[in-house]
Design a protein around this motif. Structure first.
Motif, PDB file in Angstrom:
ATOM      1  N   ASN A  90      -4.679  -4.466  -2.991  1.00 42.37           N
ATOM      2  CA  ASN A  90      -4.253  -4.365  -4.378  1.00 42.37           C
ATOM      3  C   ASN A  90      -2.854  -4.965  -4.535  1.00 42.37           C
ATOM      4  O   ASN A  90      -2.219  -5.372  -3.557  1.00 42.37           O
ATOM      5  N   LEU A  91      -2.370  -5.020  -5.758  1.00 42.90           N
ATOM      6  CA  LEU A  91      -1.109  -5.683  -6.052  1.00 42.90           C
ATOM      7  C   LEU A  91       0.051  -5.112  -5.252  1.00 42.90           C
ATOM      8  O   LEU A  91       0.862  -5.863  -4.682  1.00 42.90           O
ATOM      9  N   LEU A  92       0.160  -3.790  -5.182  1.00 41.67           N
ATOM     10  CA  LEU A  92       1.281  -3.172  -4.485  1.00 41.67           C
ATOM     11  C   LEU A  92       1.235  -3.454  -2.984  1.00 41.67           C
ATOM     12  O   LEU A  92       2.273  -3.664  -2.347  1.00 41.67           O
ATOM     13  N   GLU A  93       0.034  -3.472  -2.423  1.00 47.84           N
ATOM     14  CA  GLU A  93      -0.117  -3.810  -1.004  1.00 47.84           C
ATOM     15  C   GLU A  93       0.274  -5.259  -0.748  1.00 47.84           C
ATOM     16  O   GLU A  93       0.909  -5.582   0.265  1.00 47.84           O
ATOM     17  N   LYS A  94      -0.080  -6.128  -1.674  1.00 44.31           N
ATOM     18  CA  LYS A  94       0.266  -7.551  -1.536  1.00 44.31           C
ATOM     19  C   LYS A  94       1.773  -7.755  -1.596  1.00 44.31           C
ATOM     20  O   LYS A  94       2.337  -8.558  -0.838  1.00 44.31           O
ATOM     21  N   ILE A  95       2.438  -7.025  -2.480  1.00 44.62           N
ATOM     22  CA  ILE A  95       3.904  -7.121  -2.584  1.00 44.62           C
ATOM     23  C   ILE A  95       4.544  -6.708  -1.269  1.00 44.62           C
ATOM     24  O   ILE A  95       5.472  -7.362  -0.778  1.00 44.62           O
ATOM     25  N   GLU A  96       4.051  -5.640  -0.691  1.00 38.91           N
ATOM     26  CA  GLU A  96       4.601  -5.162   0.585  1.00 38.91           C
ATOM     27  C   GLU A  96       4.419  -6.218   1.679  1.00 38.91           C
ATOM     28  O   GLU A  96       5.344  -6.483   2.460  1.00 38.91           O
ATOM     29  N   ILE A 161       6.631 -11.509 -15.607  1.00 38.16           N
ATOM     30  CA  ILE A 161       6.421 -12.482 -14.533  1.00 38.16           C
ATOM     31  C   ILE A 161       7.643 -13.372 -14.356  1.00 38.16           C
ATOM     32  O   ILE A 161       8.001 -13.746 -13.236  1.00 38.16           O
ATOM     33  N   GLN A 162       8.293 -13.723 -15.450  1.00 36.19           N
ATOM     34  CA  GLN A 162       9.507 -14.533 -15.360  1.00 36.19           C
ATOM     35  C   GLN A 162      10.563 -13.813 -14.525  1.00 36.19           C
ATOM     36  O   GLN A 162      11.214 -14.410 -13.665  1.00 36.19           O
ATOM     37  N   PHE A 163      10.737 -12.521 -14.767  1.00 36.66           N
ATOM     38  CA  PHE A 163      11.710 -11.747 -13.995  1.00 36.66           C
ATOM     39  C   PHE A 163      11.273 -11.593 -12.539  1.00 36.66           C
ATOM     40  O   PHE A 163      12.098 -11.663 -11.625  1.00 36.66           O
ATOM     41  N   LEU A 164       9.984 -11.376 -12.316  1.00 34.86           N
ATOM     42  CA  LEU A 164       9.489 -11.164 -10.960  1.00 34.86           C
ATOM     43  C   LEU A 164       9.598 -12.408 -10.092  1.00 34.86           C
ATOM     44  O   LEU A 164       9.685 -12.310  -8.868  1.00 34.86           O
ATOM     45  N   THR A 165       9.574 -13.576 -10.703  1.00 34.42           N
ATOM     46  CA  THR A 165       9.621 -14.820  -9.938  1.00 34.42           C
ATOM     47  C   THR A 165      11.007 -15.465 -10.004  1.00 34.42           C
ATOM     48  O   THR A 165      11.763 -15.416  -9.043  1.00 34.42           O
ATOM     49  N   TYR A 166      11.352 -16.013 -11.154  1.00 38.64           N
ATOM     50  CA  TYR A 166      12.625 -16.738 -11.275  1.00 38.64           C
ATOM     51  C   TYR A 166      13.829 -15.822 -11.073  1.00 38.64           C
ATOM     52  O   TYR A 166      14.889 -16.267 -10.650  1.00 38.64           O
ATOM     53  N   GLY A 167      13.656 -14.531 -11.340  1.00 40.53           N
ATOM     54  CA  GLY A 167      14.773 -13.597 -11.169  1.00 40.53           C
ATOM     55  C   GLY A 167      15.205 -13.405  -9.733  1.00 40.53           C
ATOM     56  O   GLY A 167      16.276 -12.859  -9.462  1.00 40.53           O
ATOM     57  N   GLN A 184      14.748  -6.061   0.898  1.00 42.13           N
ATOM     58  CA  GLN A 184      14.701  -4.671   0.452  1.00 42.13           C
ATOM     59  C   GLN A 184      15.227  -4.536  -0.974  1.00 42.13           C
ATOM     60  O   GLN A 184      14.651  -3.819  -1.802  1.00 42.13           O
ATOM     61  N   SER A 185      16.303  -5.252  -1.278  1.00 40.02           N
ATOM     62  CA  SER A 185      16.864  -5.208  -2.626  1.00 40.02           C
ATOM     63  C   SER A 185      15.872  -5.769  -3.638  1.00 40.02           C
ATOM     64  O   SER A 185      15.635  -5.179  -4.700  1.00 40.02           O
ATOM     65  N   MET A 186      15.280  -6.906  -3.308  1.00 40.99           N
ATOM     66  CA  MET A 186      14.333  -7.531  -4.224  1.00 40.99           C
ATOM     67  C   MET A 186      13.112  -6.648  -4.441  1.00 40.99           C
ATOM     68  O   MET A 186      12.618  -6.522  -5.565  1.00 40.99           O
ATOM     69  N   LYS A 187      12.616  -6.053  -3.379  1.00 43.84           N
ATOM     70  CA  LYS A 187      11.443  -5.188  -3.519  1.00 43.84           C
ATOM     71  C   LYS A 187      11.757  -3.968  -4.368  1.00 43.84           C
ATOM     72  O   LYS A 187      10.955  -3.569  -5.227  1.00 43.84           O
ATOM     73  N   ASN A 188      12.944  -3.385  -4.165  1.00 47.67           N
ATOM     74  CA  ASN A 188      13.334  -2.216  -4.963  1.00 47.67           C
ATOM     75  C   ASN A 188      13.405  -2.554  -6.445  1.00 47.67           C
ATOM     76  O   ASN A 188      12.896  -1.824  -7.294  1.00 47.67           O
ATOM     77  N   TYR A 189      14.038  -3.688  -6.760  1.00 47.96           N
ATOM     78  CA  TYR A 189      14.143  -4.101  -8.162  1.00 47.96           C
ATOM     79  C   TYR A 189      12.768  -4.376  -8.755  1.00 47.96           C
ATOM     80  O   TYR A 189      12.477  -4.034  -9.904  1.00 47.96           O
ATOM     81  N   MET A 190      11.922  -5.024  -7.966  1.00 48.79           N
ATOM     82  CA  MET A 190      10.587  -5.367  -8.451  1.00 48.79           C
ATOM     83  C   MET A 190       9.769  -4.113  -8.750  1.00 48.79           C
ATOM     84  O   MET A 190       9.098  -4.023  -9.791  1.00 48.79           O
ATOM     85  N   MET A 191       9.828  -3.129  -7.863  1.00 43.60           N
ATOM     86  CA  MET A 191       9.048  -1.919  -8.066  1.00 43.60           C
ATOM     87  C   MET A 191       9.550  -1.122  -9.271  1.00 43.60           C
ATOM     88  O   MET A 191       8.761  -0.542 -10.025  1.00 43.60           O
ATOM     89  N   ILE A 192      10.874  -1.098  -9.462  1.00 39.51           N
ATOM     90  CA  ILE A 192      11.440  -0.426 -10.633  1.00 39.51           C
ATOM     91  C   ILE A 192      10.955  -1.102 -11.912  1.00 39.51           C
ATOM     92  O   ILE A 192      10.552  -0.442 -12.881  1.00 39.51           O
ATOM     93  N   LEU A 194       8.251  -3.031 -12.342  1.00 33.82           N
ATOM     94  CA  LEU A 194       6.818  -2.825 -12.532  1.00 33.82           C
ATOM     95  C   LEU A 194       6.522  -1.423 -13.065  1.00 33.82           C
ATOM     96  O   LEU A 194       5.717  -1.247 -13.985  1.00 33.82           O
ATOM     97  N   LYS A 195       7.185  -0.434 -12.501  1.00 33.14           N
ATOM     98  CA  LYS A 195       6.974   0.945 -12.934  1.00 33.14           C
ATOM     99  C   LYS A 195       7.375   1.132 -14.393  1.00 33.14           C
ATOM    100  O   LYS A 195       6.709   1.841 -15.157  1.00 33.14           O
ATOM    101  N   HIS A 196       8.463   0.466 -14.774  1.00 28.32           N
ATOM    102  CA  HIS A 196       8.951   0.601 -16.146  1.00 28.32           C
ATOM    103  C   HIS A 196       8.025  -0.102 -17.148  1.00 28.32           C
ATOM    104  O   HIS A 196       7.809   0.411 -18.264  1.00 28.32           O
ATOM    105  N   GLU A 197       7.460  -1.231 -16.763  1.00 32.68           N
ATOM    106  CA  GLU A 197       6.690  -2.043 -17.691  1.00 32.68           C
ATOM    107  C   GLU A 197       5.205  -1.669 -17.758  1.00 32.68           C
ATOM    108  O   GLU A 197       4.530  -1.964 -18.748  1.00 32.68           O
ATOM    109  N   MET A 198       4.690  -1.059 -16.697  1.00 30.78           N
ATOM    110  CA  MET A 198       3.282  -0.694 -16.684  1.00 30.78           C
ATOM    111  C   MET A 198       3.102   0.708 -17.257  1.00 30.78           C
ATOM    112  O   MET A 198       3.586   1.688 -16.697  1.00 30.78           O
ATOM    113  N   ASN A 199       2.359   0.808 -18.350  1.00 31.64           N
ATOM    114  CA  ASN A 199       2.154   2.079 -19.028  1.00 31.64           C
ATOM    115  C   ASN A 199       0.662   2.365 -19.168  1.00 31.64           C
ATOM    116  O   ASN A 199      -0.157   1.432 -19.224  1.00 31.64           O
TER     117      ASN A 199
END
Length: 202
Positions: A90-96, A161-167, A184-192, A194-199
């Motif tokens: 799944n997406l979260l596993e792929k990110i890891e 997606i713009q933030f997840l890639t170009y950011g 680690q920093s990038m993954k932390n920001y990405m997960m925050i 994603l959590k904020h935007e996915m409702n």
């Protein structure tokens, strides 16, 4: 370093093999001599071919370099795509997995040394932009699939997606941070993010 050649008789090679040889030789010379200091004549001399033959494949040094960069983008993206398009994760596993790959990154890609030299930072940033452009549609597709499977919604998926890639480009350009800290920093920001935007999709 470029090797000295003592070949008196020029070899006849398949056009695709010859073209790739010219590209690889040029990038080796760019790495050790510098892009500006290397001429098409230098490249022809290094592989013992005529200058005209080099120009038959590439109209200019600039055209040659752009094709080399395009190849490098494709090589880099192929590895990422093999993870992103894995139907068994799944997406979260792929990110890891992607961030673990970043931590363990080695110079396995063609032309790695050239693009990662400090003096070529601007070229590396351009490379990063191209990789983001190449991967953004695939990442968007994966995020949308994850949301559909988990009954989630994102109000502005394109912005996300713009933030997840170009950011990530700014952090990746910092050569004074170890890969582990960057990842680690990038993954932390990405997960925050994603959590904020996915409702929940109510």
């Amino acid at each position: 370093m470029p090797r000295e050649r003592n070949i008196s008789k020029r070899e006849i090679k398949d056009p695709q093999i010859r073209k790739q040889e010219i590209l690889d030789t040029a990038m080796t010379l760019f790495t050790y001599q510098g892009y500006e200091q290397t001429s098409m004549r230098d490249i022809a001399k290094e592989i013992n071919v005529s200058l005209g033959l080099c120009y038959r494949y590439f109209d200019s040094k600039q055209v040659l370099f752009q094709e080399a960069m395009n190849q490098y983008v494709e090589n880099c993206c192929a590895l990422f795509l093999s993870v992103l398009q894995n139907p068994n994760k799944n997406l979260l596993e792929k990110i890891e997995i992607l961030f673990q790959m970043m931590i363990q990154e080695k110079d396995i890609h063609q032309y790695h040394h050239f693009f990662h030299q400090p003096e070529n930072k601007n070229l590396h940033d351009e490379l990063s932009m191209r990789i983001c452009q190449h991967l953004s549609p695939i990442i968007l597709e994966e995020v949308q699939k994850y949301c559909l499977d988990n009954h989630l919604k994102i109000n502005h998926p394109d912005y996300l997606i713009q933030f997840l890639t170009y950011g990530q480009i700014g952090l990746l350009s910092h050569t004074d941070m170890p890969n582990l800290e960057i990842a680690q920093s990038m993954k932390n920001y990405m997960m925050i993010l994603l959590k904020h935007e996915m409702n929940p999709d109510n």
